[in-house]
Motif scaffolding. Structure first.
Motif, PDB file in Angstrom:
ATOM      1  N   ALA A 300       0.926  -1.282   0.057  1.00 38.47           N
ATOM      2  CA  ALA A 300      -0.269   0.076   0.137  1.00 38.47           C
ATOM      3  C   ALA A 300       0.767   1.200   0.000  1.00 38.47           C
ATOM      4  N   GLY A 301       2.401   1.237   0.877  1.00 39.10           N
ATOM      5  CA  GLY A 301       2.604   2.429   0.737  1.00 39.10           C
ATOM      6  C   GLY A 301       3.414   2.645  -0.864  1.00 39.10           C
ATOM      7  N   LEU A 302       3.965   1.225  -1.105  1.00 45.31           N
ATOM      8  CA  LEU A 302       4.711   1.762  -2.048  1.00 45.31           C
ATOM      9  C   LEU A 302       3.514   2.687  -3.497  1.00 45.31           C
ATOM     10  N   GLU A 303       2.533   1.420  -3.577  1.00 45.80           N
ATOM     11  CA  GLU A 303       1.075   2.191  -4.316  1.00 45.80           C
ATOM     12  C   GLU A 303       1.108   3.894  -3.946  1.00 45.80           C
ATOM     13  N   VAL A 304       1.015   4.366  -2.963  1.00 48.09           N
ATOM     14  CA  VAL A 304       0.767   5.869  -2.016  1.00 48.09           C
ATOM     15  C   VAL A 304       2.195   6.276  -2.846  1.00 48.09           C
ATOM     16  N   ALA A 305       2.638   5.631  -2.361  1.00 49.21           N
ATOM     17  CA  ALA A 305       4.837   6.895  -2.984  1.00 49.21           C
ATOM     18  C   ALA A 305       3.836   6.936  -5.027  1.00 49.21           C
ATOM     19  N   VAL A 306       3.600   5.880  -5.761  1.00 52.70           N
ATOM     20  CA  VAL A 306       3.951   6.700  -6.745  1.00 52.70           C
ATOM     21  C   VAL A 306       2.432   7.180  -6.741  1.00 52.70           C
ATOM     22  N   LEU A 307       1.448   7.310  -6.538  1.00 54.48           N
ATOM     23  CA  LEU A 307       0.581   8.623  -7.073  1.00 54.48           C
ATOM     24  C   LEU A 307       1.975   9.888  -5.987  1.00 54.48           C
ATOM     25  N   ALA A 308       2.196   9.441  -4.980  1.00 56.96           N
ATOM     26  CA  ALA A 308       2.833  11.288  -4.054  1.00 56.96           C
ATOM     27  C   ALA A 308       3.908  11.373  -5.039  1.00 56.96           C
ATOM     28  N   SER A 309       4.548  10.810  -6.294  1.00 56.21           N
ATOM     29  CA  SER A 309       5.240  10.877  -6.974  1.00 56.21           C
ATOM     30  C   SER A 309       4.896  11.992  -8.216  1.00 56.21           C
ATOM     31  N   GLU A 310       3.596  11.683  -8.629  1.00 58.64           N
ATOM     32  CA  GLU A 310       2.785  12.123 -10.000  1.00 58.64           C
ATOM     33  C   GLU A 310       1.905  12.948  -9.736  1.00 58.64           C
ATOM     34  N   HIS A 311       1.909  13.129  -8.063  1.00 57.73           N
ATOM     35  CA  HIS A 311       1.574  14.563  -7.596  1.00 57.73           C
ATOM     36  C   HIS A 311      -0.171  13.902  -7.510  1.00 57.73           C
ATOM     37  N   GLN A 312       0.030  13.054  -7.786  1.00 59.41           N
ATOM     38  CA  GLN A 312      -2.165  12.565  -7.358  1.00 59.41           C
ATOM     39  C   GLN A 312      -2.574  12.039  -6.039  1.00 59.41           C
ATOM     40  N   ALA A 313      -1.495  12.161  -5.098  1.00 58.06           N
ATOM     41  CA  ALA A 313      -2.197  11.807  -3.715  1.00 58.06           C
ATOM     42  C   ALA A 313      -1.814  13.276  -2.633  1.00 58.06           C
ATOM     43  N   HIS A 314      -2.983  13.478  -1.563  1.00 55.65           N
ATOM     44  CA  HIS A 314      -2.813  14.690  -1.391  1.00 55.65           C
ATOM     45  C   HIS A 314      -2.189  14.788   0.554  1.00 55.65           C
ATOM     46  N   LEU A 315      -1.453  14.537   0.397  1.00 53.16           N
ATOM     47  CA  LEU A 315      -0.689  14.216   1.175  1.00 53.16           C
ATOM     48  C   LEU A 315       0.795  14.393   1.082  1.00 53.16           C
TER      49      LEU A 315
END
Length: 397
Positions: A300-315
């Protein structure tokens, strides 16, 4: 001489055989095809739990997501563990045994269907029903063992009675108002954990150490596979929407190093040799809740990291980095503590593990400064360095 279930050809599997205790000293005691199929049913439930955790973290609802994840993952892990230990002692592999296992597998799928509602809406109705479907066959299996194996009757009846009483209380919990339902959840978790302690207090079951170690290793592989699957899907989405970036490349390499490093660490071997008593076995087995939950949380953390890398996560990026770092640190610390019970004294350097955990957490916290890809890659390098140092020391010993 009777044949063990593993050596009986499929066309000769009987309609029914006596459910007597398996030989705990049996050589080459391996997982059966039915056990492997049973494990695969848990892929769905574990995948659902990890995906919902990722969604909660990326939406910056970390506290509620972690609480829901811990609650749901307990049900998944506990149902798997109960079946595994029972099968290690009483696997007859006849038709009634297979059909009751089929019902348990159906319960796993119902539980998996209820995971999203449990984690997002805190509605545990479907998940509890799925759990009940799994537990009723388990009671029937123990009652059969009590009837057909007189030497283990007292232990089997304590298992059957304990599981049945606690399961009724799980259903009653659905009617409790909030926050009493959460308090009841904690109490019932303690009750579940107490059932094996109570049941095994007089006359332990004949579980097989090598078989148990193999079964736990197989579930570890399944959960690691979930990490790979979840991360791959996230990468596919990131590449499709924004193209392949340096940050994503570093994240991919770092994620692969972490997954491979956890695999290598877990499969250093030797755990089965230390499972010499029920106290050690229960401590080792119960501690795996954190091991399995940490591995799934890494996915789950790696999935969040990918989204954060592409600026798609709100954190913040630091939070995304810690979503990867914390599961790795938890896994390493817990597995090193468990191996205090199963490995010879002096085999581990807890100072080295602690230093690694601190460095990994530091890498996660620095993601805001160095970028999420660099942070995950640094974590992978740190874990690899720890393994290299350990292997070097082990070779010298």
């Amino acid at each position: 001489m009777s044949e063990s279930p593993e050596t009986v050809p499929a066309f000769r599997v009987p309609w029914r055989r006596s459910m007597v205790a398996r030989d705990p000293g049996q050589s080459h005691r391996a997982s059966t095809p039915l056990e492997l199929l049973f494990d695969l049913c848990f892929v769905v439930a574990i995948s659902q739990a990890a995906a919902q955790l990722a969604h909660g973290v990326e939406a910056d609802h970390i506290g509620s997501a972690l609480l829901g994840y811990a609650m749901v993952f307990f049900a998944i892990w506990w149902a798997w563990m109960n079946f595994t230990w029972f099968a290690s002692a009483y696997d007859t592999d006849d038709v009634p045994y297979r059909l009751l296992t089929l019902v348990q597998m159906a319960g796993v799928l119902v539980l998996a269907a209820g995971v999203p509602a449990a984690l997002t809406e805190y509605d545990f109705t479907v998940a509890t029903i799925g759990y009940a479907i799994m537990r009723v066959p388990m009671v029937l299996q123990w009652l059969r063992a009590a009837r057909e194996h007189p030497a283990g009757r007292a232990c089997a009846l304590r298992y059957a009675g304990g599981i049945a009483v606690v399961q009724v209380l799980w259903l009653v919990r659905l009617a409790l108002p909030h926050p009493l339902d959460y308090i009841a959840f904690g109490v019932l978790v303690l009750a579940e954990i107490a059932v094996p302690v109570f049941a095994e207090s007089r006359g332990a079951t004949t579980w097989h150490p090598e078989h148990i170690a193999e079964r736990y290793g197989l579930l570890t592989l399944i959960v690691l596979g979930e990490c790979v699957l979840g991360t791959t899907i996230a990468f596919q989405s990131g590449i499709t929407e924004a193209g392949l970036s340096i940050d994503l490349i570093m994240l991919a390499i770092g994620g692969l190093l972490l997954i491979f490093g956890l695999w290598w660490t877990y499969f250093l071997g030797g755990d089965d040799a230390g499972l010499v008593s029920m106290r050690v076995a229960l401590t080792w087995g119960y501690g795996h809740y954190l091991v399995f939950a940490a591995i799934a949380a890494l996915g789950a953390g790696l999935e969040v990291a990918v989204l954060a890398s592409e600026h798609q996560a709100h954190l913040p990026l630091a939070v995304a980095g810690l979503a990867v770092a914390v599961p790795v640190a938890v896994f390493m610390i817990v597995i090193s503590q468990l191996r205090q019970f199963t490995w010879p004294a002096g085999s581990l350097s807890h100072g080295l593990v602690t230093a690694m955990a601190v460095l990994v957490l530091g890498c996660g916290a620095l993601a805001e400064v160095i970028g999420i890809g660099s942070a995950v890659l640094a974590m992978g390098v740190v874990l690899g360095a720890l393994l290299a140092v350990y292997l070097r020391r082990a070779a010298r010993r």
